[in-house]
Structure formats: structure tokens, C-alpha cells
Write a protein that holds these residues in place. Structure first.
Motif, mmCIF file in Angstrom:
data_model
loop_
_atom_site.group_PDB
_atom_site.id
_atom_site.type_symbol
_atom_site.label_atom_id
_atom_site.label_comp_id
_atom_site.label_asym_id
_atom_site.label_seq_id
_atom_site.Cartn_x
_atom_site.Cartn_y
_atom_site.Cartn_z
ATOM 1 N N VAL A 1 0.842 -1.197 0.000
ATOM 2 C CA VAL A 1 0.000 0.000 0.000
ATOM 3 C C VAL A 1 0.873 1.242 0.000
ATOM 4 C CG1 VAL A 1 -1.772 1.278 1.285
ATOM 5 C CG2 VAL A 1 -1.821 -1.230 1.238
ATOM 6 N N TYR A 2 0.517 2.200 -0.880
ATOM 7 C CA TYR A 2 1.196 3.489 -0.990
ATOM 8 C C TYR A 2 0.164 4.589 -0.812
ATOM 9 C CZ TYR A 2 5.047 0.888 -3.063
ATOM 10 O OH TYR A 2 6.065 0.000 -3.280
ATOM 11 N N ALA A 3 0.593 5.735 -0.267
ATOM 12 C CA ALA A 3 -0.285 6.900 -0.147
ATOM 13 C C ALA A 3 0.526 8.147 -0.443
ATOM 14 C CB ALA A 3 -0.887 6.985 1.251
ATOM 15 N N VAL A 4 -0.163 9.192 -0.863
ATOM 16 C CA VAL A 4 0.446 10.506 -1.071
ATOM 17 C C VAL A 4 -0.248 11.466 -0.121
ATOM 18 C CG1 VAL A 4 -1.086 11.062 -3.012
ATOM 19 C CG2 VAL A 4 1.090 12.260 -2.778
ATOM 20 N N ASP A 5 0.529 12.363 0.493
ATOM 21 C CA ASP A 5 -0.076 13.304 1.427
ATOM 22 C C ASP A 5 0.491 14.706 1.245
ATOM 23 O OD1 ASP A 5 2.395 13.319 2.776
ATOM 24 O OD2 ASP A 5 1.590 12.577 4.652
ATOM 25 N N LEU A 6 -0.029 15.634 2.034
ATOM 26 C CA LEU A 6 0.374 17.029 1.879
ATOM 27 C C LEU A 6 1.690 17.357 2.577
ATOM 28 C CD1 LEU A 6 -3.003 18.981 1.967
ATOM 29 C CD2 LEU A 6 -1.748 18.017 0.033
ATOM 30 N N ASN B 1 2.619 -0.791 -14.363
ATOM 31 C CA ASN B 1 3.765 -1.670 -14.545
ATOM 32 C C ASN B 1 4.559 -1.693 -13.234
ATOM 33 O OD1 ASN B 1 3.183 -2.330 -17.321
ATOM 34 N ND2 ASN B 1 3.762 -0.230 -17.790
ATOM 35 N N ASN B 2 5.826 -1.379 -13.245
ATOM 36 C CA ASN B 2 6.619 -1.328 -12.011
ATOM 37 C C ASN B 2 6.811 0.107 -11.536
ATOM 38 O OD1 ASN B 2 7.037 -4.107 -11.680
ATOM 39 N ND2 ASN B 2 8.617 -4.069 -13.254
ATOM 40 N N LEU B 3 5.875 0.965 -11.901
ATOM 41 C CA LEU B 3 5.950 2.374 -11.536
ATOM 42 C C LEU B 3 4.716 2.779 -10.749
ATOM 43 C CD1 LEU B 3 6.979 3.756 -15.052
ATOM 44 C CD2 LEU B 3 8.506 3.335 -13.110
ATOM 45 N N LEU B 4 4.887 3.793 -9.917
ATOM 46 C CA LEU B 4 3.761 4.425 -9.259
ATOM 47 C C LEU B 4 3.656 5.823 -9.861
ATOM 48 C CD1 LEU B 4 1.635 4.126 -6.957
ATOM 49 C CD2 LEU B 4 3.272 5.329 -5.499
ATOM 50 N N ALA B 5 2.602 6.074 -10.617
ATOM 51 C CA ALA B 5 2.396 7.375 -11.245
ATOM 52 C C ALA B 5 1.795 8.326 -10.220
ATOM 53 C CB ALA B 5 1.458 7.240 -12.439
ATOM 54 N N VAL B 6 2.320 9.565 -10.186
ATOM 55 C CA VAL B 6 1.868 10.585 -9.241
ATOM 56 C C VAL B 6 1.548 11.856 -10.028
ATOM 57 C CG1 VAL B 6 2.431 11.898 -7.156
ATOM 58 C CG2 VAL B 6 3.478 9.634 -7.520
ATOM 59 N N THR B 7 0.292 12.290 -9.991
ATOM 60 C CA THR B 7 -0.075 13.531 -10.672
ATOM 61 C C THR B 7 0.281 14.725 -9.793
ATOM 62 O OG1 THR B 7 -2.314 13.623 -9.754
ATOM 63 C CG2 THR B 7 -2.027 12.438 -11.846
ATOM 64 N N ASN B 8 0.528 15.864 -10.459
ATOM 65 C CA ASN B 8 0.714 17.113 -9.734
ATOM 66 C C ASN B 8 -0.035 18.200 -10.497
ATOM 67 O OD1 ASN B 8 1.532 19.564 -8.640
ATOM 68 N ND2 ASN B 8 3.562 18.816 -8.135
ATOM 69 N N LEU C 1 9.195 1.455 -8.553
ATOM 70 C CA LEU C 1 8.996 0.605 -7.390
ATOM 71 C C LEU C 1 10.106 -0.422 -7.205
ATOM 72 C CD1 LEU C 1 5.137 0.072 -7.694
ATOM 73 C CD2 LEU C 1 6.385 1.697 -6.250
ATOM 74 N N MET C 2 10.829 -0.733 -8.251
ATOM 75 C CA MET C 2 11.938 -1.690 -8.142
ATOM 76 C C MET C 2 13.205 -0.992 -7.631
ATOM 77 S SD MET C 2 10.317 -4.333 -9.022
ATOM 78 C CE MET C 2 11.503 -5.616 -9.263
ATOM 79 N N ALA C 3 13.496 0.195 -8.141
ATOM 80 C CA ALA C 3 14.723 0.904 -7.781
ATOM 81 C C ALA C 3 14.531 1.873 -6.617
ATOM 82 C CB ALA C 3 15.256 1.664 -8.998
ATOM 83 N N GLY C 4 13.274 2.246 -6.325
ATOM 84 C CA GLY C 4 13.009 3.202 -5.259
ATOM 85 C C GLY C 4 13.414 4.620 -5.607
ATOM 86 N N VAL C 5 13.391 4.945 -6.894
ATOM 87 C CA VAL C 5 13.835 6.246 -7.385
ATOM 88 C C VAL C 5 12.652 6.986 -7.998
ATOM 89 C CG1 VAL C 5 15.351 7.400 -9.043
ATOM 90 C CG2 VAL C 5 16.134 5.355 -7.856
ATOM 91 N N VAL C 6 12.550 8.292 -7.718
ATOM 92 C CA VAL C 6 11.514 9.123 -8.321
ATOM 93 C C VAL C 6 12.056 9.716 -9.612
ATOM 94 C CG1 VAL C 6 10.068 11.174 -8.042
ATOM 95 C CG2 VAL C 6 10.519 9.683 -6.069
ATOM 96 N N ARG C 7 11.288 9.577 -10.678
ATOM 97 C CA ARG C 7 11.678 10.100 -11.984
ATOM 98 C C ARG C 7 10.628 11.104 -12.440
ATOM 99 N NH1 ARG C 7 15.620 6.584 -13.188
ATOM 100 N NH2 ARG C 7 15.424 4.431 -12.515
ATOM 101 N N GLY C 8 11.094 12.197 -13.004
ATOM 102 C CA GLY C 8 10.192 13.217 -13.508
ATOM 103 C C GLY C 8 9.721 12.896 -14.907
ATOM 104 N N PHE C 9 8.612 13.473 -15.274
ATOM 105 C CA PHE C 9 8.079 13.351 -16.625
ATOM 106 C C PHE C 9 7.513 14.715 -16.970
ATOM 107 C CE2 PHE C 9 4.248 12.723 -19.274
ATOM 108 C CZ PHE C 9 4.847 12.184 -20.395
#
Length: 141
Positions: A35-40, A74-81, A92-100
Motif C-alpha cells: 500500500v502506498y499513499a500521497v499526502d500534503l 507496470n513497475n511504476l507508481l504514477a503521481v499527478t501534480n 517501485l523496483m529501484a526506489g527512485v523518483v523520476r520526472g516526466f
């Protein structure tokens, strides 16, 4: 109606080293039940099996239009902003945040991306609120 029984398990700060959730805006669950969550607090958190915050990643999150939203893709968690008109991906495999950052001009620009969902076809669907459309993102082979 059928009788339905369930076990409610809380996912919150329980003696973890990380700060407790502050106004979480979305939750996503991987196929293995993580389980993952995003918060303020401008972060994505991962919960362990007991409901404690196990890991966190700091990243810019949105506060307007309901805040940032999540989708497992896939193996990513997409986060909108929606505040920055952007998407970020937690590998999720590498534990790294990547920008798009899509190009700023139509048809690729995002204008307040709020909702996000992974489709059964392997594509990512992004609700582009001010763009008045659903944008589709695919992974390059």
C-alpha cells in the motif's frame, strides 16, 4: 443483501520514524498488496504489512483540485501534480523518483492533471482537467 464480513486494518503512523500522514489525497495498492499513499507533507509513503510507514519519498505534490493522485502502472507508481501540470513516477523496483515533463505545447502538454489510472491495455490514462481530455501515456519498448 448478503452478509458481508471484513477486517478493517488501519494504515497510519504507529511508532514509525516518519511523521504521520497529513491530509492524504490518494492511495494505491500493488498486485502483491503493498500500500502506498500521497499526502500534503509532499511525499509518497509505503506501508508495511502492519500498517506502519516503512519508507517515504519526497517529491512535489499538488494541493489544488483535490491534490495529487496515484496509480500503479507496470513497475511504476504514477503521481499527478495538478499545481505543476506534471507527472512523476516512483520506480517501485529501484526506489527512485523520476520526472516526466511533456512538451509545453499541445497536444502533449498537461493542464491540471488530476486523475490517473492504469488500463488493462498497459497504457496510463491521465485526466487532464483544464485540457478537457484524457491523455494517454505509453511506455517506449
Amino acid at each position: 443483501f448478503h452478509n458481508v464480513s471484513f477486517v478493517l486494518r488501519e494504515f497510519l503512523h504507529r511508532l514509525a520514524l516518519q511523521a504521520p500522514l497529513e491530509q492524504p489525497t490518494d492511495v494505491a495498492v500493488t498486485l502483491d498488496g503493498t500500500v502506498y499513499a500521497v499526502d500534503l507533507r509532499r511525499r509518497v509513503v509505503q506501508f508495511d504489512a502492519t500498517g506502519r510507514i516503512a519508507r517515504e519519498w519526497t517529491l512535489p505534490v499538488g494541493t489544488s483540485r483535490g491534490g495529487s493522485h496515484l496509480a500503479v502502472w507496470n513497475n511504476l507508481l504514477a503521481v499527478t501534480n495538478p499545481d505543476e501540470n506534471s507527472l512523476r513516477f516512483l520506480d517501485l523496483m529501484a526506489g527512485v523518483v523520476r520526472g516526466f515533463a511533456p512538451p509545453a505545447q499541445p497536444p502533449f502538454a498537461l493542464y491540471v492533471p488530476v486523475g490517473v489510472a492504469a488500463g488493462p491495455d498497459g497504457r496510463l490514462y491521465v485526466l487532464d482537467s483544464d485540457g478537457g481530455r484524457v491523455a494517454i501515456v505509453t511506455l517506449r519498448p
